[in-house]
Structure formats: C-alpha cells, structure tokens
Design a protein around this motif. Structure first.
Motif, PDB file in Angstrom:
ATOM      1  N   GLU A 180      38.152  -5.025   8.719  1.00 42.43           N
ATOM      2  CA  GLU A 180      38.733  -4.106   7.744  1.00 42.43           C
ATOM      3  C   GLU A 180      37.746  -2.986   7.446  1.00 42.43           C
ATOM      4  N   THR A 181      38.250  -1.775   7.418  1.00 37.39           N
ATOM      5  CA  THR A 181      37.435  -0.628   7.043  1.00 37.39           C
ATOM      6  C   THR A 181      37.454  -0.489   5.525  1.00 37.39           C
ATOM      7  N   GLU A 182      36.261  -0.529   4.906  1.00 40.79           N
ATOM      8  CA  GLU A 182      36.170  -0.431   3.455  1.00 40.79           C
ATOM      9  C   GLU A 182      36.342   1.026   3.012  1.00 40.79           C
ATOM     10  N   VAL A 183      37.226   1.221   2.035  1.00 38.92           N
ATOM     11  CA  VAL A 183      37.489   2.567   1.517  1.00 38.92           C
ATOM     12  C   VAL A 183      37.351   2.548  -0.012  1.00 38.92           C
ATOM     13  N   PRO A 184      36.204   2.944  -0.552  1.00 40.95           N
ATOM     14  CA  PRO A 184      36.058   3.039  -2.015  1.00 40.95           C
ATOM     15  C   PRO A 184      36.599   4.375  -2.506  1.00 40.95           C
ATOM     16  N   VAL A 185      37.255   4.371  -3.658  1.00 44.45           N
ATOM     17  CA  VAL A 185      37.821   5.604  -4.197  1.00 44.45           C
ATOM     18  C   VAL A 185      37.833   5.539  -5.716  1.00 44.45           C
ATOM     19  N   MET A 186      37.623   6.678  -6.358  1.00 49.91           N
ATOM     20  CA  MET A 186      37.627   6.765  -7.814  1.00 49.91           C
ATOM     21  C   MET A 186      39.056   6.909  -8.325  1.00 49.91           C
ATOM     22  N   ALA A 187      39.372   6.216  -9.409  1.00 52.74           N
ATOM     23  CA  ALA A 187      40.688   6.317 -10.030  1.00 52.74           C
ATOM     24  C   ALA A 187      40.979   7.776 -10.378  1.00 52.74           C
ATOM     25  N   GLY A 188      42.194   8.212 -10.045  1.00 50.70           N
ATOM     26  CA  GLY A 188      42.593   9.593 -10.296  1.00 50.70           C
ATOM     27  C   GLY A 188      42.366  10.512  -9.116  1.00 50.70           C
ATOM     28  N   SER A 236      40.707  -1.621   3.749  1.00 51.81           N
ATOM     29  CA  SER A 236      40.638  -2.284   2.453  1.00 51.81           C
ATOM     30  C   SER A 236      40.224  -1.261   1.396  1.00 51.81           C
ATOM     31  N   VAL A 237      41.175  -0.883   0.551  1.00 48.59           N
ATOM     32  CA  VAL A 237      40.952   0.153  -0.455  1.00 48.59           C
ATOM     33  C   VAL A 237      40.594  -0.497  -1.795  1.00 48.59           C
ATOM     34  N   THR A 238      39.489  -0.068  -2.379  1.00 49.12           N
ATOM     35  CA  THR A 238      39.060  -0.532  -3.705  1.00 49.12           C
ATOM     36  C   THR A 238      38.989   0.664  -4.636  1.00 49.12           C
ATOM     37  N   VAL A 239      39.731   0.598  -5.743  1.00 41.75           N
ATOM     38  CA  VAL A 239      39.781   1.694  -6.711  1.00 41.75           C
ATOM     39  C   VAL A 239      38.812   1.383  -7.856  1.00 41.75           C
ATOM     40  N   TYR A 240      37.926   2.325  -8.142  1.00 45.23           N
ATOM     41  CA  TYR A 240      36.916   2.147  -9.184  1.00 45.23           C
ATOM     42  C   TYR A 240      37.223   3.048 -10.377  1.00 45.23           C
ATOM     43  N   ALA A 241      37.101   2.477 -11.567  1.00 47.14           N
ATOM     44  CA  ALA A 241      37.300   3.255 -12.795  1.00 47.14           C
ATOM     45  C   ALA A 241      36.064   4.116 -13.052  1.00 47.14           C
ATOM     46  N   PRO A 242      36.215   5.241 -13.775  1.00 50.00           N
ATOM     47  CA  PRO A 242      35.040   6.046 -14.142  1.00 50.00           C
ATOM     48  C   PRO A 242      34.052   5.207 -14.939  1.00 50.00           C
ATOM     49  N   LEU A 243      32.772   5.414 -14.684  1.00 50.18           N
ATOM     50  CA  LEU A 243      31.734   4.603 -15.318  1.00 50.18           C
ATOM     51  C   LEU A 243      31.379   5.148 -16.705  1.00 50.18           C
ATOM     52  N   SER A 290      33.960  -3.423 -14.411  1.00 43.59           N
ATOM     53  CA  SER A 290      34.108  -4.346 -13.282  1.00 43.59           C
ATOM     54  C   SER A 290      33.597  -3.660 -12.023  1.00 43.59           C
ATOM     55  N   HIS A 291      33.238  -4.455 -11.012  1.00 43.72           N
ATOM     56  CA  HIS A 291      32.708  -3.941  -9.749  1.00 43.72           C
ATOM     57  C   HIS A 291      31.499  -3.031  -9.985  1.00 43.72           C
ATOM     58  N   VAL A 292      30.561  -3.457 -10.842  1.00 43.83           N
ATOM     59  CA  VAL A 292      29.391  -2.627 -11.131  1.00 43.83           C
ATOM     60  C   VAL A 292      28.116  -3.460 -11.087  1.00 43.83           C
ATOM     61  N   THR A 293      26.994  -2.745 -11.016  1.00 48.67           N
ATOM     62  CA  THR A 293      25.665  -3.344 -11.159  1.00 48.67           C
ATOM     63  C   THR A 293      24.915  -2.592 -12.247  1.00 48.67           C
ATOM     64  N   LEU A 294      24.333  -3.339 -13.182  1.00 49.54           N
ATOM     65  CA  LEU A 294      23.526  -2.775 -14.258  1.00 49.54           C
ATOM     66  C   LEU A 294      22.073  -3.104 -13.975  1.00 49.54           C
ATOM     67  N   SER A 295      21.182  -2.089 -14.027  1.00 50.57           N
ATOM     68  CA  SER A 295      19.794  -2.283 -13.594  1.00 50.57           C
ATOM     69  C   SER A 295      18.816  -1.590 -14.532  1.00 50.57           C
ATOM     70  N   ASN A 318      25.953   1.416 -11.802  1.00 48.54           N
ATOM     71  CA  ASN A 318      26.472   2.055 -10.594  1.00 48.54           C
ATOM     72  C   ASN A 318      27.510   1.180  -9.901  1.00 48.54           C
ATOM     73  N   ASN A 319      28.353   1.824  -9.130  1.00 48.08           N
ATOM     74  CA  ASN A 319      29.255   1.171  -8.185  1.00 48.08           C
ATOM     75  C   ASN A 319      29.095   1.907  -6.858  1.00 48.08           C
ATOM     76  N   PRO A 320      29.842   1.571  -5.826  1.00 49.13           N
ATOM     77  CA  PRO A 320      29.599   2.202  -4.522  1.00 49.13           C
ATOM     78  C   PRO A 320      29.777   3.717  -4.470  1.00 49.13           C
ATOM     79  N   ILE A 321      30.411   4.325  -5.483  1.00 44.82           N
ATOM     80  CA  ILE A 321      30.663   5.763  -5.363  1.00 44.82           C
ATOM     81  C   ILE A 321      30.126   6.598  -6.518  1.00 44.82           C
ATOM     82  N   SER A 322      29.591   5.991  -7.574  1.00 46.70           N
ATOM     83  CA  SER A 322      29.074   6.794  -8.684  1.00 46.70           C
ATOM     84  C   SER A 322      28.059   5.986  -9.489  1.00 46.70           C
TER      85      SER A 322
END
Length: 265
Positions: free
Chosen positions: A20-28, A112-119, A151-156, A195-199
C-alpha cells in the motif's frame, strides 16, 4: 512443467500483490492518487474502489466517466478522463481508508490515505516550582508540555537539537502531557514539539521566567485585593453591629412597656 508453473505463479503474484502506498493529507486539503500513465487507451476500463467493502466510487469505461453513489464522495471526487488519476477535495475523516485501483479487471495498486487534523500549539505549564533565594542551592521546576484532543501525533521535548523524551498516540483522540525538570540557572534552549507526518507546532521555553520575583504591578494588584477584602470584612462587621444594637434597643423598649403596664395594673 513444474518450473514453468512456478514461473507463472510468481509472475501472477508480482502483478497482484503490491504494498500500500501511504498518502498523508491534512483535513480540508485535497489529494490526488496517480495511476502513473500519461494516457489511458480507449479500450481500458479503470475502476477505483474504497474501504474494506470495496465500494465502487469511480469508473472510466471506453472514455465514459461514471461516479458511484457513496455520499462521502458525491461532491468531492473527480477522476481525470485521460490519465485515470483520482482527486478528492475538502478531505475529512470519512475519507480515511484504502483506495484500490484496477485496470481491465486486473488489480494494480492500493493507496492508504490517512487524514490528519490541524495541530494545536502545545502549552507549557509550571507543575512543581522550587524557587530558592539561596545562591548555594539549585532552583528547579518541573514543567508539563500538554496538548488536548489529538491523535496520530508525537509530543517531544528537545534541548537544543537533542531529543530528550517523547510520547506518541495513534488512533485515539486524547489529551497528553510530557514532563521535564529544568534548573533555573540552565542556559540551554528547550522546546516542546508536537508533530505528525505532515506538520508540526513548536513552543519554546523561557527559563528566565520560571522563578521571578513579583513586579511592582503585582504588589499593587495584591495590595488592592487585600484592601477590598478588608473593606468587605469591616462592612460585614458594621452591619452585624447595627443589627445587634437595634435588637438590643427593641428588647429594652419591650421590657420597659411591660413594666409600665404592670405598674398601672
């Protein structure tokens, strides 16, 4: 004969099995799933399917485009007639999932599309300050870097460019916090990053502000509050004194009236 069959099955699974090709995208936002062809042939039949139920969402048959009836895609989906590329606009959580492409009834690829909410921006709060006026002792503070409903985030936590600690969450929308203990005399730079994969969002730590003495304005504000509280207490005491005095006068008057009445009798 057997080697020929083995070769046939190997070739077949090379065509069918694909990662599966991973496709991250921001909501909106929007995303495009590309077939990789410059132009499809007139006799090619293109099919796009979505989700575990493999719902048919778009087809091209002999150059004619037809869209599925799934309400999640009725206003956001578009297929390019010449290349077969699929574009979805105004993405939301309901567009999360796996998209399958087939050409001429042969499976080609999965996306495989994953939609990420604004951080949200992380918030740093002082959890356990230990401020000391003695130059011989070391003043420290325990800090918390927090974010809400993610969700789908890392805090560092970072010191300079070095990672100190982190915590990750996946599918569940929760609130998370990450502690850090620092010395007030520390001259290093610290930052908390979500952060998440796109922001990502970053909050820098101002160590110099962790253990400050109150300013003159703070003293003025505190003094004003104290005066207000004292005035309120005095006012309540005065009202209570008046009530007691009135009650005492009434009691004495009633007592005097009874004595006069008794003498007359």
């Amino acid at each position: 004969m057997i080697p020929a069959l083995v070769f046939f099955y190997l070739c077949f699974f090379c065509l069918v099995e694909t990662d599966e090709t991973e496709v991250p995208v921001m909501a909106g936002d929007s995303f495009t799933l590309r077939i990789g062809l410059t132009e499809i042939q007139s006799h090619d039949e293109i099919e796009w399917r979505f989700g575990s139920s493999r719902t048919l969402i778009a087809t091209i048959v002999k150059g004619n485009i037809k869209y599925g009836v799934d309400k999640r895609f009725t206003e956001s989906l578009q297929i390019e007639r010449h290349t077969g590329d699929l574009t979805i606009a105004n993405v939301s959580d309901e567009h999360n999932g796996v998209y399958e492409l087939s050409i001429n009834d042969r499976f080609i690829d999965k996306f495989s599309v994953t939609v990420y909410a604004p951080l949200p921006a992380p918030v740093i709060t002082k959890y356990s300050p230990q401020c000391s006026s003695s130059s011989s002792s070391v003043s420290k503070s325990v800090l918390l870097c927090s974010v809400l409903d993610v969700s789908h985030v890392t805090l560092s936590w970072y010191k300079g460019s070095s990672l100190l600690s982190n915590i990750s969450v996946s599918n569940f929308s929760i609130s998370i916090s990450l502690p850090l203990e620092v010395e007030h005399q520390d001259k290093n730079t610290y930052r908390c990053v979500i952060n998440n994969p796109i922001s990502n969002q970053t909050k820098h730590l101002d160590i110099s502000g962790l253990c400050q003495t109150p300013s003159d304005s703070d003293h003025d504000w505190t003094e004003a509050v104290i005066r207000l509280v004292v005035a309120a207490v005095v006012g309540v005491a005065a009202v209570a004194a008046v009530v007691v005095l009135v009650y005492d006068i009434r009691s004495r008057r009633i007592e005097l009236e009874w004595k006069i009445k008794f003498i007359k009798q």
